[in-house]
Write a protein that holds these residues in place. Structure first.
Motif, PDB file in Angstrom:
ATOM      1  N   ARG A  93       0.810  -1.224   0.000  1.00  0.00           N
ATOM      2  CA  ARG A  93       0.000   0.000   0.000  1.00  0.00           C
ATOM      3  C   ARG A  93       0.840   1.269   0.000  1.00  0.00           C
ATOM      4  N   VAL A  94       2.062   1.203   0.504  1.00  0.00           N
ATOM      5  CA  VAL A  94       2.916   2.387   0.492  1.00  0.00           C
ATOM      6  C   VAL A  94       3.191   2.854  -0.933  1.00  0.00           C
ATOM      7  N   LEU A  95       3.165   1.939  -1.893  1.00  0.00           N
ATOM      8  CA  LEU A  95       3.405   2.333  -3.279  1.00  0.00           C
ATOM      9  C   LEU A  95       2.307   3.253  -3.794  1.00  0.00           C
ATOM     10  N   VAL A  96       1.116   3.126  -3.220  1.00  0.00           N
ATOM     11  CA  VAL A  96       0.025   4.039  -3.595  1.00  0.00           C
ATOM     12  C   VAL A  96       0.410   5.459  -3.188  1.00  0.00           C
ATOM     13  N   ALA A  97       0.910   5.598  -1.971  1.00  0.00           N
ATOM     14  CA  ALA A  97       1.326   6.923  -1.496  1.00  0.00           C
ATOM     15  C   ALA A  97       2.522   7.435  -2.295  1.00  0.00           C
ATOM     16  N   LEU A  98       3.477   6.551  -2.549  1.00  0.00           N
ATOM     17  CA  LEU A  98       4.670   6.959  -3.287  1.00  0.00           C
ATOM     18  C   LEU A  98       4.349   7.288  -4.744  1.00  0.00           C
ATOM     19  N   ARG A  99       3.299   6.665  -5.269  1.00  0.00           N
ATOM     20  CA  ARG A  99       2.903   6.921  -6.659  1.00  0.00           C
ATOM     21  C   ARG A  99       2.418   8.355  -6.838  1.00  0.00           C
ATOM     22  N   ARG A 100       1.959   8.947  -5.771  1.00  0.00           N
ATOM     23  CA  ARG A 100       1.468  10.327  -5.834  1.00  0.00           C
ATOM     24  C   ARG A 100       2.605  11.335  -5.781  1.00  0.00           C
ATOM     25  N   GLY A 101       3.806  10.890  -5.490  1.00  0.00           N
ATOM     26  CA  GLY A 101       4.921  11.812  -5.319  1.00  0.00           C
ATOM     27  C   GLY A 101       5.959  11.677  -6.414  1.00  0.00           C
ATOM     28  N   GLU A 102       7.194  11.853  -6.019  1.00  0.00           N
ATOM     29  CA  GLU A 102       8.301  11.893  -6.970  1.00  0.00           C
ATOM     30  C   GLU A 102       8.525  10.587  -7.721  1.00  0.00           C
ATOM     31  N   PHE A 103       8.032   9.481  -7.204  1.00  0.00           N
ATOM     32  CA  PHE A 103       8.239   8.186  -7.851  1.00  0.00           C
ATOM     33  C   PHE A 103       7.071   7.785  -8.753  1.00  0.00           C
ATOM     34  N   GLY A 104       6.096   8.652  -8.884  1.00  0.00           N
ATOM     35  CA  GLY A 104       4.869   8.345  -9.616  1.00  0.00           C
ATOM     36  C   GLY A 104       5.077   7.859 -11.029  1.00  0.00           C
ATOM     37  N   GLU A 105       5.891   8.554 -11.793  1.00  0.00           N
ATOM     38  CA  GLU A 105       6.102   8.157 -13.195  1.00  0.00           C
ATOM     39  C   GLU A 105       6.721   6.776 -13.306  1.00  0.00           C
ATOM     40  N   ASP A 106       7.721   6.497 -12.471  1.00  0.00           N
ATOM     41  CA  ASP A 106       8.379   5.188 -12.513  1.00  0.00           C
ATOM     42  C   ASP A 106       7.418   4.069 -12.126  1.00  0.00           C
ATOM     43  N   ILE A 107       6.669   4.283 -11.061  1.00  0.00           N
ATOM     44  CA  ILE A 107       5.721   3.263 -10.612  1.00  0.00           C
ATOM     45  C   ILE A 107       4.662   3.024 -11.681  1.00  0.00           C
ATOM     46  N   HIS A 108       4.134   4.103 -12.234  1.00  0.00           N
ATOM     47  CA  HIS A 108       3.112   3.977 -13.273  1.00  0.00           C
ATOM     48  C   HIS A 108       3.655   3.218 -14.486  1.00  0.00           C
ATOM     49  N   ALA A 109       4.875   3.526 -14.889  1.00  0.00           N
ATOM     50  CA  ALA A 109       5.479   2.860 -16.046  1.00  0.00           C
ATOM     51  C   ALA A 109       5.647   1.366 -15.796  1.00  0.00           C
ATOM     52  N   LEU A 110       6.052   0.994 -14.591  1.00  0.00           N
ATOM     53  CA  LEU A 110       6.237  -0.424 -14.274  1.00  0.00           C
ATOM     54  C   LEU A 110       4.910  -1.180 -14.254  1.00  0.00           C
ATOM     55  N   LEU A 111       3.836  -0.488 -13.921  1.00  0.00           N
ATOM     56  CA  LEU A 111       2.514  -1.119 -13.887  1.00  0.00           C
ATOM     57  C   LEU A 111       1.865  -1.209 -15.272  1.00  0.00           C
ATOM     58  N   GLY A 112       2.510  -0.659 -16.282  1.00  0.00           N
ATOM     59  CA  GLY A 112       1.933  -0.599 -17.622  1.00  0.00           C
ATOM     60  C   GLY A 112       1.483  -1.945 -18.172  1.00  0.00           C
ATOM     61  N   GLY A 113       2.280  -2.980 -18.001  1.00  0.00           N
ATOM     62  CA  GLY A 113       1.912  -4.307 -18.510  1.00  0.00           C
ATOM     63  C   GLY A 113       0.686  -4.875 -17.824  1.00  0.00           C
ATOM     64  N   VAL A 114       0.614  -4.680 -16.504  1.00  0.00           N
ATOM     65  CA  VAL A 114      -0.552  -5.144 -15.746  1.00  0.00           C
ATOM     66  C   VAL A 114      -1.791  -4.392 -16.215  1.00  0.00           C
ATOM     67  N   GLU A 115      -1.660  -3.090 -16.377  1.00  0.00           N
ATOM     68  CA  GLU A 115      -2.809  -2.284 -16.792  1.00  0.00           C
ATOM     69  C   GLU A 115      -3.286  -2.653 -18.193  1.00  0.00           C
ATOM     70  N   LYS A 116      -2.369  -3.007 -19.073  1.00  0.00           N
ATOM     71  CA  LYS A 116      -2.750  -3.462 -20.420  1.00  0.00           C
ATOM     72  C   LYS A 116      -3.500  -4.791 -20.341  1.00  0.00           C
ATOM     73  N   SER A 117      -3.016  -5.705 -19.516  1.00  0.00           N
ATOM     74  CA  SER A 117      -3.688  -7.001 -19.348  1.00  0.00           C
ATOM     75  C   SER A 117      -5.093  -6.825 -18.785  1.00  0.00           C
ATOM     76  N   LEU A 118      -5.237  -5.897 -17.838  1.00  0.00           N
ATOM     77  CA  LEU A 118      -6.563  -5.631 -17.276  1.00  0.00           C
ATOM     78  C   LEU A 118      -7.492  -5.032 -18.325  1.00  0.00           C
TER      79      LEU A 118
END
Length: 189
Positions: A93-118
């Motif tokens: 769950r901490v990644l949710v908080a971190l996604r809103r900050g400076e690490f957001g772009e990196d986290i979002h990019a890494l989730l790209g494959g999962v989001e495409k599958s969904l």
């Protein structure tokens, strides 16, 4: 060496879960190692967060892949996915908080494959009539996927909200009729 790296990651998710602003030194102390050891595996806090995100993405993708191998209806696959995802969401769950900050772009990019599958799963569900067509598949999957994290973000640490709540919520968002959604939560209809 791999055991030390994994132990640091295990401890980091706990430390950052309690305080998303925790330092690398805080992680080192909690892991029982010196800071230099943590920095040896993760040269920056960004590298540590990236490794945690990669681990989470691998676990989430494995969950999704498990459900995608059969001929089950898309709504049943989604229900199983969210039920399995729920404990992972709490762990990471901490990644949710971190996604809103400076690490957001990196986290979002890494989730790209999962989001495409969904999105593909939702598209399949729309094609078979299991899911509504009130939004395009990519957007609808994002809305439903995001709801799981929104619920987890407001859930208490002792997990008073069980997996049934986000599963039902997301199925309803996807346009599954409530009786069918309830049946999916109770088990195969």
């Amino acid at each position: 060496m791999g055991d030390t790296r994994e132990r640091i990651l295990d401890v980091a998710i706990e430390v950052l879960g309690k305080n998303s602003g925790a330092s690398m030194g805080d992680v080192a102390v909690a892991a029982g190692v010196v800071r230099r050891t943590v920095y040896g595996y993760f040269p920056s806090r960004s590298d540590l967060v990236r490794a945690l995100t990669e681990r989470a993405v691998d676990e989430i993708a494995a969950l999704l892949a498990d459900g995608a191998t059969g001929d089950d209806a898309a709504d049943a696959v989604w229900a199983d996915f969210v039920a399995g995802l729920w404990p992972l969401v709490h762990r990471y769950r901490v990644l949710v908080a971190l996604r809103r900050g400076e690490f957001g772009e990196d986290i979002h990019a890494l989730l790209g494959g999962v989001e495409k599958s969904l999105a593909d799963l939702v598209r399949r569900g729309q094609d078979t009539g299991a899911f509504g067509r009130h939004l395009p598949a990519g957007l609808l999957s994002q809305v439903a996927w995001s709801a799981v994290f929104a619920i987890a973000d407001d859930d208490l640490p002792d997990e008073t909200v069980g997996a049934a709540a986000p599963t039902l919520t997301t199925l309803l968002l996807l346009g599954v009729p409530e009786p069918r959604a309830q049946a999916l939560i109770r088990g195969r209809p």
